[in-house]
Design an enzyme around this catalytic site. Structure first.
Site, PDB file in Angstrom:
ATOM      1  N   GLU A 155       0.805  -1.228   0.000  1.00 37.04           N
ATOM      2  CA  GLU A 155       0.000   0.000   0.000  1.00 37.04           C
ATOM      3  C   GLU A 155       0.837   1.277   0.000  1.00 37.04           C
ATOM      4  O   GLU A 155       0.332   2.337  -0.364  1.00 37.04           O
ATOM      5  CB  GLU A 155      -0.949   0.007   1.210  1.00 37.04           C
TER       6      GLU A 155
ATOM      7  N   ASP B 295     -18.162  -4.015  16.752  1.00 34.99           N
ATOM      8  CA  ASP B 295     -18.704  -3.201  15.654  1.00 34.99           C
ATOM      9  C   ASP B 295     -17.625  -2.392  14.931  1.00 34.99           C
ATOM     10  O   ASP B 295     -17.925  -1.381  14.313  1.00 34.99           O
ATOM     11  CB  ASP B 295     -19.764  -2.247  16.206  1.00 34.99           C
TER      12      ASP B 295
ATOM     13  N   GLU C  84      -3.948   6.941  -2.267  1.00 34.23           N
ATOM     14  CA  GLU C  84      -2.799   7.799  -1.970  1.00 34.23           C
ATOM     15  C   GLU C  84      -2.115   7.252  -0.728  1.00 34.23           C
ATOM     16  O   GLU C  84      -2.754   6.578   0.095  1.00 34.23           O
ATOM     17  CB  GLU C  84      -3.240   9.231  -1.633  1.00 34.23           C
TER      18      GLU C  84
END
Lengths: 232, 232
Positions: free
Chosen positions: B63, B81, B112
């Protein structure tokens, strides 16, 4: 990732207590395969409606009857082959408890629950596999954390009854860190932490020394202890 | 536990670097839902054939193009959650890198990749949700660990180039811990660690101070640092 490849998630707990002059770890004897009848750290699979910490507390309670410990996350273990049934990721917790306070009662997946003296067990695990799964390794890791925490953080209160003598505190340190402290040095260090207070209890016949309690249980860094180690 | 109830497991990374006089954190802008176009910590799901640490390193590389960092496990987050798609347990890592060394290149799920100054970002997260998922909370936790590690452990080398001045080292400490150090006190403390050595480089015109390097990169406890905090 298919269902077969989705790892299962478990929580395991290394519980330490000071008992009979030694540091002990809490083990359960497994009722089922794999590693049937092997000793292991208490633990089990995460349920859908609970966090990892809740799972650790529940498994500990179900398998051993131990509750209300000091507990913190230790590390998550994810080696590919750590469970022969398929991939299981284990999030492990360190728990500390006053050994005189708890009454063990094995339950659910545990055939027995027992305290085991830590030092001889660790020596055994260096020679051969003793505990189920990768629990030998997790136990060694937990012991390192225990020693580190005692040396640098205000956490010893969790291993002691409400009141204690400085000799009793020193024996907890010696058992948890695995080395001897010179009594007068230890006294100076411990009082230098600034977290102990005299309990006000009057020493009785069998307990001639002054009796202390932890006036502060916050997770402070014990600088005096660190300094002692440097110069030792 | 049915397939729907089996949690998925992810690894996320909080990467810190000292850049332009400030501590920065590495963020990626998400390409897909949920939280599409939100900034997040780099990370993603564990693959079947890798450990959590390998997943953290792979996601970071894919990434952001960042590799070869100092990395250690931070904590595993398991609130029910935390991901709207279903249950995901995230094992988070803390990574430290010399900000001058890396060249960012976004890839895979990241639109980005960018360094963001840590302090203003943390102030924003106190007012509103800024990062995707529970990453605001994970970032705050990572920052606490960073400050703690700088103060007590020999780890600052990972945020610095091979050689540096004591002023540069002090600015890393000030940015990482979030408070100012008196320069002469800091000098005494840092030299007291016993891990710095003069580099032998001759100071040049724009860099008049003596130049140091870390002669010891082991994870030692920095007792001097702890003592300083006590008396501060």
């Amino acid at each position: 990732m298919t269902e077969a490849e989705t790892p299962r998630v478990a929580a395991d707990v290394a519980v330490f207590a000071f008992r009979d002059g030694a540091m002990n770890v809490l083990l359960v004897r497994r009722r089922y395969e794999p590693y049937e009848s092997y000793w292991a750290l208490p633990g089990g699979l995460l349920a859908p409606d609970e966090t990892l910490e809740e799972a650790a507390e529940r498994e500990l309670r179900e398998e051993t009857n131990v509750t209300d410990t000091y507990m913190e996350q230790l590390a998550t273990f994810s080696e590919l082959d750590r469970d022969p049934r398929g991939r299981v990721i284990s999030c492990c917790y360190l728990a500390l408890v006053d050994g005189g306070r708890v009454r063990l009662r094995p339950g659910s997946d545990a055939r027995e629950a027992a305290w085991r003296p830590l030092e001889p067990l660790l020596r055994d695990t260096e020679k051969r596999t003793v505990l189920a799964f990768d629990h030998d390794r997790i136990l060694a890791y937990a012991r390192q954390r225990l020693a580190y925490k005692l040396e640098y953080q205000n956490v010893a209160w969790s291993l002691l009854p409400e009141t204690f003598t400085l000799s009793e505190l020193r024996r907890v340190y010696e058992a948890g860190i695995g080395r001897a402290f010179e009594p007068n040095n230890f006294r100076r260090i411990a009082l230098g932490w600034g977290v102990l207070a005299e309990s006000g209890e009057r020493p009785t016949g069998g307990r001639p020394a002054a009796i202390y309690r932890f006036a502060d249980r916050r997770p402070l860094i014990l600088a005096q202890s660190a300094r002692y180690r440097r110069s030792a």
